[in-house]
Design an enzyme around this catalytic site. Structure first.
Site, PDB file in Angstrom:
ATOM      1  N   SER A 196     -51.042 -62.128  63.549  1.00 45.30           N
ATOM      2  CA  SER A 196     -50.121 -61.483  62.618  1.00 45.30           C
ATOM      3  C   SER A 196     -50.605 -61.732  61.201  1.00 45.30           C
ATOM      4  O   SER A 196     -51.198 -62.780  60.912  1.00 45.30           O
ATOM      5  CB  SER A 196     -48.710 -62.039  62.798  1.00 45.30           C
ATOM      6  OG  SER A 196     -47.881 -61.690  61.710  1.00 45.30           O
ATOM      7  N   SER A 197     -50.319 -60.808  60.315  1.00 43.67           N
ATOM      8  CA  SER A 197     -50.722 -60.984  58.918  1.00 43.67           C
ATOM      9  C   SER A 197     -49.961 -62.111  58.233  1.00 43.67           C
ATOM     10  O   SER A 197     -50.349 -62.547  57.141  1.00 43.67           O
ATOM     11  CB  SER A 197     -50.519 -59.681  58.136  1.00 43.67           C
ATOM     12  OG  SER A 197     -49.167 -59.253  58.199  1.00 43.67           O
ATOM     13  N   CYS A 198     -48.910 -62.650  58.869  1.00 39.87           N
ATOM     14  CA  CYS A 198     -48.170 -63.762  58.259  1.00 39.87           C
ATOM     15  C   CYS A 198     -48.957 -65.069  58.303  1.00 39.87           C
ATOM     16  O   CYS A 198     -48.528 -66.072  57.747  1.00 39.87           O
ATOM     17  CB  CYS A 198     -46.814 -63.950  58.914  1.00 39.87           C
ATOM     18  SG  CYS A 198     -46.877 -64.638  60.578  1.00 39.87           S
TER      19      CYS A 198
ATOM     20  N   HIS B  29     -37.694 -56.369  62.968  1.00 38.83           N
ATOM     21  CA  HIS B  29     -38.468 -56.252  61.735  1.00 38.83           C
ATOM     22  C   HIS B  29     -37.845 -55.204  60.816  1.00 38.83           C
ATOM     23  O   HIS B  29     -37.004 -54.410  61.219  1.00 38.83           O
ATOM     24  CB  HIS B  29     -39.920 -55.896  62.064  1.00 38.83           C
ATOM     25  CG  HIS B  29     -40.663 -57.027  62.696  1.00 38.83           C
ATOM     26  ND1 HIS B  29     -41.011 -57.040  64.035  1.00 38.83           N
ATOM     27  CD2 HIS B  29     -41.108 -58.203  62.187  1.00 38.83           C
ATOM     28  CE1 HIS B  29     -41.649 -58.165  64.310  1.00 38.83           C
ATOM     29  NE2 HIS B  29     -41.717 -58.887  63.221  1.00 38.83           N
TER      30      HIS B  29
ATOM     31  N   TYR C 227     -43.935 -69.512  63.007  1.00 38.91           N
ATOM     32  CA  TYR C 227     -44.634 -68.462  63.760  1.00 38.91           C
ATOM     33  C   TYR C 227     -46.089 -68.381  63.312  1.00 38.91           C
ATOM     34  O   TYR C 227     -47.003 -68.249  64.138  1.00 38.91           O
ATOM     35  CB  TYR C 227     -43.924 -67.129  63.540  1.00 38.91           C
ATOM     36  CG  TYR C 227     -44.539 -65.959  64.259  1.00 38.91           C
ATOM     37  CD1 TYR C 227     -44.401 -65.815  65.635  1.00 38.91           C
ATOM     38  CD2 TYR C 227     -45.237 -64.979  63.560  1.00 38.91           C
ATOM     39  CE1 TYR C 227     -44.954 -64.725  66.294  1.00 38.91           C
ATOM     40  CE2 TYR C 227     -45.796 -63.891  64.220  1.00 38.91           C
ATOM     41  CZ  TYR C 227     -45.647 -63.764  65.580  1.00 38.91           C
ATOM     42  OH  TYR C 227     -46.202 -62.686  66.241  1.00 38.91           O
TER      43      TYR C 227
ATOM     44  N   LYS D 230     -49.725 -68.842  65.465  1.00 36.31           N
ATOM     45  CA  LYS D 230     -50.785 -67.829  65.514  1.00 36.31           C
ATOM     46  C   LYS D 230     -52.106 -68.377  64.979  1.00 36.31           C
ATOM     47  O   LYS D 230     -53.181 -68.039  65.480  1.00 36.31           O
ATOM     48  CB  LYS D 230     -50.351 -66.586  64.733  1.00 36.31           C
ATOM     49  CG  LYS D 230     -49.263 -65.781  65.414  1.00 36.31           C
ATOM     50  CD  LYS D 230     -49.719 -65.289  66.774  1.00 36.31           C
ATOM     51  CE  LYS D 230     -48.692 -64.426  67.480  1.00 36.31           C
ATOM     52  NZ  LYS D 230     -49.157 -63.960  68.800  1.00 36.31           N
TER      53      LYS D 230
END
Length: 316
Positions: A110-112, A182, A139, A143
């Site tokens: 994920s881009s987070c 989201h 989260y 990842k």
């Protein structure tokens, strides 16, 4: 390097947003030996059952699209579960894949994972260069651990495993809970309900100024198959569109598609999250892949799907 059309491919999370799109794309591309299990059929947090499943099926390729996911509210409310469950899922699956010598695996992150104040657009090498966004750091850490496990497995066992970091996804099969999903599907659900109930106003959480990039999930699926066939590197790779919009602009786009003419206002007591999260997609673009679906077209397709499937959409 191309995957044989006869290869046995296990898509973990094949009923989810990303996994479902990947399944559809693989099937339409001629890959017929696909394996999927629902979370009820196979709980990937159960280590013994995960190992048993991989030993029985012995897939040639694994696509790990399984995860506990949610929007800013869910991530902020349940950080312990988001950290623990995602670590268990990916660790069990990758450990089993290593034990039974699965040579090819794609891990979806994920881009987070990137720092809250990373330079925009965010390059892959900004990973671990700054503090994370607190509302979804649990989260993100899970990842990041997955990326490290991919790299460690390549280094130790010589696996052809890769990891890809998609930007914010949306499209058919999404979770449309008005609070826990989201931002795009949550707004779509709330604006749709405001329209059918003739409500004069829809309240948008936060200031509306944060900027987000949105990738139509069928484009992600196309990118995943492209990467499985054309990418083999320990370095993670971004998957996005290369442009973003503010949350206020997104709400207006959705309202236009839905046909809602009421007021869109802000609730400043709600958190904004990261100010901007735009991925640098020059690496994947240089390999020959680009996203095809514009945000306008993607929102329109998603809303049409929502209307056709409203009685059965995920809403939890």
């Amino acid at each position: 390097m191309n995957i044989s059309k006869e290869a046995k491919i296990y898509i973990a999370g094949h009923r989810g947003l990303a996994g479902g799109a990947i399944w559809r794309k693989l099937e339409s591309s001629g890959y017929q030996n696909l394996i999927g299990r629902t979370s009820k059929e196979l709980d990937l947090t159960d280590r013994d059952r995960t190992f048993q499943f991989i030993s029985e099926e012995l897939p040639d390729v694994i696509v790990d699209a399984a995860a506990r996911v949610g929007g800013i509210q869910a991530n902020n409310s349940f950080p312990a579960e988001f950290l623990s469950e995602n670590l268990q899922i990916q660790t069990n699956l990758m450990d089993a894949a290593n034990k039974y010598e699965v040579d090819k695996l794609l891990f979806l992150g994920s881009s987070c994972i990137y720092p809250k104040f990373a330079m925009q657009p965010i390059k892959e090498d900004s990973l671990l260069t700054g503090a994370l966004e607190p509302t979804n750091d649990a989260y993100a850490i899970a990842k990041i651990a997955g990326i490290m496990q991919v790299q460690a497995s390549r280094r130790q066992y010589g696996r052809h495993w890769i990891s890809a970091m998609p930007t914010n996804l949306y499209g058919p099969g999404d979770n449309f809970h008005p609070e826990h999903s989201h931002v795009l599907p949550a707004l779509m659900r709330r604006i749709h309900e405001a329209k059918i109930n003739n409500l004069p106003e829809v309240v948008i959480w936060g200031s509306g100024t944060p900027r987000r990039e949105f990738l139509y999930v069928d484009d992600l699926a196309d990118a995943c198959i492209f990467l499985l066939n054309h990418y083999d590197s320990p370095d993670t790779i971004n998957v996005g569109v290369g442009s973003d919009v503010s949350i206020s602009e997104l709400a207006k786009l959705i309202a236009d598609v839905v046909g809602y003419e009421g007021l869109l206002s802000q609730d400043l007591s709600k958190p904004d999250g990261t100010p901007q999260k735009l991925l640098d997609v020059s690496r994947i673009n240089s390999l020959g892949w680009e996203a095809r679906t514009s945000l306008d077209d993607g929102i329109d397709k998603t809303y049409r799907w929502f209307l056709e499937n409203e009685a059965n959409v995920r809403n939890k």
